[in-house]
Structure formats: C-alpha cells, structure tokens
Scaffold this active site. Structure first.
Site, PDB file in Angstrom:
ATOM      1  N   CYS A 151       0.841  -1.204   0.000  1.00 50.44           N
ATOM      2  CA  CYS A 151       0.000   0.000   0.000  1.00 50.44           C
ATOM      3  C   CYS A 151       0.875   1.252   0.000  1.00 50.44           C
ATOM      4  O   CYS A 151       1.349   1.685   1.057  1.00 50.44           O
ATOM      5  CB  CYS A 151      -0.926  -0.002   1.218  1.00 50.44           C
ATOM      6  SG  CYS A 151      -1.938   1.475   1.326  1.00 50.44           S
ATOM      7  N   CYS A 201      -0.526   4.189   2.124  1.00 56.19           N
ATOM      8  CA  CYS A 201      -0.379   4.086   3.578  1.00 56.19           C
ATOM      9  C   CYS A 201       1.075   4.289   4.011  1.00 56.19           C
ATOM     10  O   CYS A 201       1.353   5.017   4.955  1.00 56.19           O
ATOM     11  CB  CYS A 201      -0.810   2.713   4.082  1.00 56.19           C
ATOM     12  SG  CYS A 201      -2.389   2.153   3.475  1.00 56.19           S
ATOM     13  N   ASP A 202       1.983   3.609   3.327  1.00 58.83           N
ATOM     14  CA  ASP A 202       3.348   3.487   3.849  1.00 58.83           C
ATOM     15  C   ASP A 202       4.363   4.375   3.144  1.00 58.83           C
ATOM     16  O   ASP A 202       5.494   4.506   3.615  1.00 58.83           O
ATOM     17  CB  ASP A 202       3.827   2.025   3.709  1.00 58.83           C
ATOM     18  CG  ASP A 202       2.834   1.042   4.314  1.00 58.83           C
ATOM     19  OD1 ASP A 202       2.111   1.446   5.246  1.00 58.83           O
ATOM     20  OD2 ASP A 202       2.781  -0.120   3.864  1.00 58.83           O
TER      21      ASP A 202
END
Ligand code: NAP
Length: 546
Positions: free
Chosen positions: A365, A368-369
């Site tokens: 992701c 997200c990261d």
C-alpha cells in the site's frame, strides 16, 4: 509555563461550516468535559508544534467541553509524564494513559475526534464480545500503534487501542505514533507499514483488525486472525444482507433500499475496499482527479443515507436456507438473500523474504506506507494500472522509484504509461524479483532478467508489490458456492450463484475490475435480488413484454 486556552473565535475557518456545526453539536452533547494537554515547542520553534497547536485550538474553539492546556517541554508536568517527543497530546492524563505523538492530520483527525468523544463519555464503548476478552487481561500492556495521516485503516486500529486503555486504565497504556513526525522511532521498531501494533515491545498486529480481533491479539500477545463470538447476541432481520462495503456492496445497498428491500451491509474493515488506498482516481466519470479516499467518503455518505452499515464486523458463517442465517463476530442476521461483494486482496510475489519482511520494507500500500520512504530508494513491482499509479504517487512524494516488470511492455492505460515516462521513472524490463533480503528491514532484492538469465542483487530500502489481486472467496467456498478455475465466483447473468438466495457482485466475480464496473455489478445484483424476492408483475409468466 502552562496555560489553559479559552474557547474563542479561533475555530473560524477551521473546518467547513456544515461540519463545524455538526462537531459543535457532538461536543455539546458530551456528558463530561475533556481535558487535553499538548506538550509542544515554543511558538515559532518548530513547524509540527505549531501545527499541533493550531489543530487542537481549532477543536477547542468549537466547544468549551474541550479544555486544552499547553505545556512546554521543560515544564514540570512534561517531565512528570516523561514526554520525550514533541509534539505530544495527552488525553485526560490524570485518569488515563493515552497519548498521541505527532500531529493527527488527514485520516488521523478521525482518531483525535474519536478519542475526544470517548473521553467525553468516559467509556471505551466496547462491544459485548470484546469487553469479555479484555476482562481476561490481568497484566499490564504498554501499547504502541504506528499510524500515518494517509492510512485509511489506521484510525480504527488506533481507536481499538484507545478503547482498551479507557476500559482498563490501571493496566493498559497507549501511545499512538504518527510515523511521519516520529521517523526515528518508526525506524527503531522497523515499523515500515501502518498500522502496526506493539504491546510490551512485542509486535501483536499488522494491518487493520476488528475490535474483537484486536482485543484477542492484545490478550494473547500475538496476531490473531479468527474471532469466534462466545455467545450469540442480538438477531437482525433483513431482506438482504450484503457482505462487503466496497463500491459493489455500497452501490448494491443504495439500489436495494431504494427498491424497497430492508438491507444491511457488513464490512470487516474500513469501507471502500481497494479504492480507499488508491492514491488518485482519474477515470471515475464526473471527477477529473479525485483521491481514492475522498471518493470513498462521498460514496459511503451517500450509502449511509439509505442503508444500515455494520463496519468492523466479520461474517464468520452463512447457513443457506429460507431464511438464510448469518453469524458475524458481533451478531446474527436472518435474511432472504445475501450478496457476496467480498472483493479481492493483493497478490503476493511468493518469493523468499517477502513474508518475513512484510511491514519491514515490503509493502502492498503505497498510500499508507509511502511517506516513510521519502528520500529513499524503492522498487515497485508490476506492470498494470496499480503498479504505475503507485510508482507515480511515490515518485511525486519524493521517493526514488524503479519499476520492475516481468515483460517488455506495460499492460496499463496509455495515460499512465505516458506519465511514468514524463516523470522519468526508470523501468527494469523483463525482470523479476526472486528474493528479498534484510535483517531488521529490506536492504536488497535479487533480480533476474528473464531474457538473458542475468542475476543481480540491488540495494533497496523497500519493495512495493503491485501485481494484481486475488478474489476473496474463502467465505463463498466455505458455504459451497462454486468458483471458476480462475478463482472467481461462478454466477449467472443475474448474479445468482449455484446456491439459491446467494448472489455475487464486484471484483469477486472477475471481469474488468474497475470502480464503475463493480458498481454496475452491485446494481444488477441488487435489482435481481429485488425481483427474485418480490416477484413483481413484470417478472410474472405472461407479463407483457417491455
Ligand atoms: P493487473 O492489471 O492484473 O496487473 C498485474 C501486473 O502484475 C501485470 O503487469 C502482471 O504481469 C504483473 N504480475 C502478476 N503476477 C506477477 C508476479 N508473480 N510477478 C511479477 N509480476 C506479476 O493488476 P492491477 O494493476 O493491480 O490492477 C487490477 C485491476 O484494477 C485491473 O483491472 C486494473 O485495470 C484496475 N485498476 C485500474 C486503475 C485505473 O483505471 N487507473 C488503477 C488501478 C487498478 P503480466 O502483465 O505479465 O501478467
């Protein structure tokens, strides 16, 4: 020096006026005032402290129920509470041990708001099932939850931890740590994906979890994947139960209710499915460019106008029949029909090192990261729309990206291909990642050229895997629904499966797997259910054609 800030007109322009009125009303209803301490640098000292101050003053300006005290790092209070990171929010520290390290921006504003509300009610507001699990914990748990502002899965997990800390203040403490403002700590814990939860320094959860699974992981001190409720609780009767709150499920919900069916949606994670983590969507008609999460919010608000949604709840059993009986981690349902809109989950590479280093540099992701890799080097694996979208996103936020694709051409939309070239993102063609190495975190990847057979080890800080999705059919298989050799749910033109009353919609059916096609499948499935359950006149034998 500490100073309590008075409510004033500081909230002006803090949020949209309609939202401001809603928030004011929510805060005014809180039975107890909420005390928040913010330990932050002096005005003008650092940008994060300034942002934290503005944010919490914005909330405070909405209601005198929110009482903020600003504390400087050298103050006795900061020392007493052993605050080592600036800025840090402490929530009602006289009674609870709940802290937020960093600035709760973006998605994390939901965490901040959620904690303020819980404190205002002085209750963790746990479900019956998770309260029982928590009750069994009788030794201390020091929880750390790593989160990021762009992670839609994080607020739920942060709130799970806050709920636990509110219910057992004598034993449970929580620090919610924004990785962007606390990169050194994230490095120390090798927390390169979010959300990640440590308890007493042991990793107990990676990724989103339902409240019940979180409590179970906290009890067992290791990640749990299955929660079976200890006893049956309330039963909800409905015409249609939709499993999955992605574009297919939400759209099916809107159409079903508008047709006249009593309908509920159960979603085990956050709403929106894959779009929630898509950095930007450029082919949803009506929007030239829209962040995936913004589109989810619009869609979910629309669905909520009609249909009852049970988020954070997992379906654990479906018993076909008339009615169909469904059991979730929280309650039972009795329904005339079920639509399986369970979507798909990311495909793994299946190479050595991938599982071991997941969350330690291997990521699925980028939204997200990605922020943890700013200024670092990563590989993005894949040659489809997802890989190119993620590579562009990472490159735009300052990550040094190389695309690795096993063929000599992409299978992505021309628009994305051109953007990748325009952004000068290097591509390793005909290349496969065969192994990922690293001790605490990813440091190297083994690359093999499929044409020449040449093998090289390349230094890298991360490997983002974007090689497509596999349909989520575990529940379907468990209840005897037929799947195709490719693993998708077999269905007829009306989205009926081989089991009467069970339908499918969205990515779990295969096909083009676009947001709009998933929505269309959801629409058709809902209308089929309506016709099958109610037998309207136009479906009767001998009905005039038309
Ligand atoms: P995809 O279209 O299935 O592409 C997967 C890519 O990963 C392919 O290039 C494939 O290579 C490669 N791959 C598969 N297994 C691999 C392995 N084991 N090792 C190395 N490479 C591997 O998947 P996606 O890009 O995730 O997209 C999924 C769906 O969502 C698609 O229908 C896509 O159109 C849609 N989507 C659309 C958008 C958009 O419209 N902007 C954005 C994202 C996703 P081969 O080419 O050799 O098979």
């Amino acid at each position: 020096m500490t100073k309590e800030h008075q409510s004033s007109s500081r909230s002006e322009g803090f949020v949209r006026s309609d939202l401001e009125n809603e928030l004011k009303a929510v805060f005014e209803r809180l039975p107890h005032p909420v005390s928040v301490y913010l330990v932050a640098g002096r005005a003008g000292e650092d940008v994060l402290s300034r942002a934290a101050r503005e944010l919490i003053r914005g909330f405070q300006g909405l209601s005198d129920r929110i009482r903020v005290t600003e504390v400087e790092p050298r103050d006795d209070l900061a020392r007493k509470w052993k605050v080592n990171s600036i800025p840090t929010f402490l929530f009602d520290p006289e009674h609870y041990s709940i802290r937020y390290l960093g600035v709760p921006f973006g998605e994390e504003a939901r965490t901040l708001l959620g904690i303020l509300i819980l404190l205002g009610y002085r209750s963790g507001n746990l479900t019956e099932q998770s309260a029982r699990v928590l009750q069994r914990i009788d030794t201390p748990r020091r929880i750390k939850v790593f989160v990021s502002a762009t992670c839609p899965y994080c607020p739920e997990q942060a709130m799970n931890a806050a709920r636990a800390a509110m219910e057992k203040p004598d034993l449970i403490s929580v620090e919610i740590i924004d990785i962007q403002s606390n990169q050194e700590m994230a490095n120390r814990y090798s927390a390169f994906s979010v959300p990640q939860v440590f308890a007493n320094e042991v990793l107990i959860a990676q990724g989103a979890q339902s409240e019940e699974l979180f409590m179970l992981s906290l009890e067992k001190m290791e990640q749990q994947t299955l929660f079976i409720p200890e006893s049956d609780s309330e039963e909800v009767e409905t015409d249609l139960l939709i499993v999955g709150g992605g574009p297919a499920g939400l759209t099916a919900g809107i159409y079903a209710v508008r047709s006249g069916l009593k309908t509920a949606i159960v979603e085990k994670g956050p709403l929106g499915g894959q779009i929630a983590t898509t950095p930007v969507v450029e082919n949803y008609p009506g929007f030239t460019r829209v962040p995936g999460k913004a589109l989810v919010d619009i869609l979910a608000s629309h669905a909520l106008e009609y249909v009852q949604i049970f988020p954070g709840e997992e379906v654990v059993e479906v018993r076909p029949g008339n009615p169909i009986r469904i059991r979730t981690t929280r309650r039972r349902f009795k329904a005339g029909a079920v639509i399986l809109a369970t979507g798909a989950t990311y495909r793994r590479l299946g190479v050595p090192g991938e599982m071991e280093l997941a969350g330690r540099g291997v990521s699925y992701c980028a939204t997200c990261d990605g922020t943890l890799f700013k200024g670092k080097k990563v590989l993005v694996v894949g040659g489809g729309n997802s890989a190119l979208t993620e590579a562009l996103y990472l490159s735009n936020i300052g990550v040094s990206v190389t695309l690795v694709h096993r063929r000599d051409a992409f299978r992505a939309q021309e628009h994305l291909v051109k953007n990748v070239a325009a952004n000068r993102i290097p591509v390793l063609w005909d290349t496969e990642v065969k192994e990922i190495r690293g001790r605490e975190q990813v440091t190297q990847a083994k690359l093999v050229n499929r044409k020449t057979g040449e093998t090289t080890w390349t230094d890298t800080d991360g490997v983002f895997v974007a090689i497509g999705y596999v349909p989520t059919v575990d529940l379907a298989r468990k209840l005897g629904v037929e799947v195709t050799p490719d693993g998708f749910i077999r269905h007829d033109a009306h989205h009926r499966t081989n089991i009467p009353g069970i339908y499918s919609a969205g990515d779990v059916e295969g096909g083009y797997k676009q947001i709009v096609t998933a929505m269309a499948q959801g629409t058709e499935a809902a209308l089929s259910v309506y016709e099958d359950l109610t037998h309207p006149y136009w479906k009767q034998e001998g009905a005039p054609p038309g």
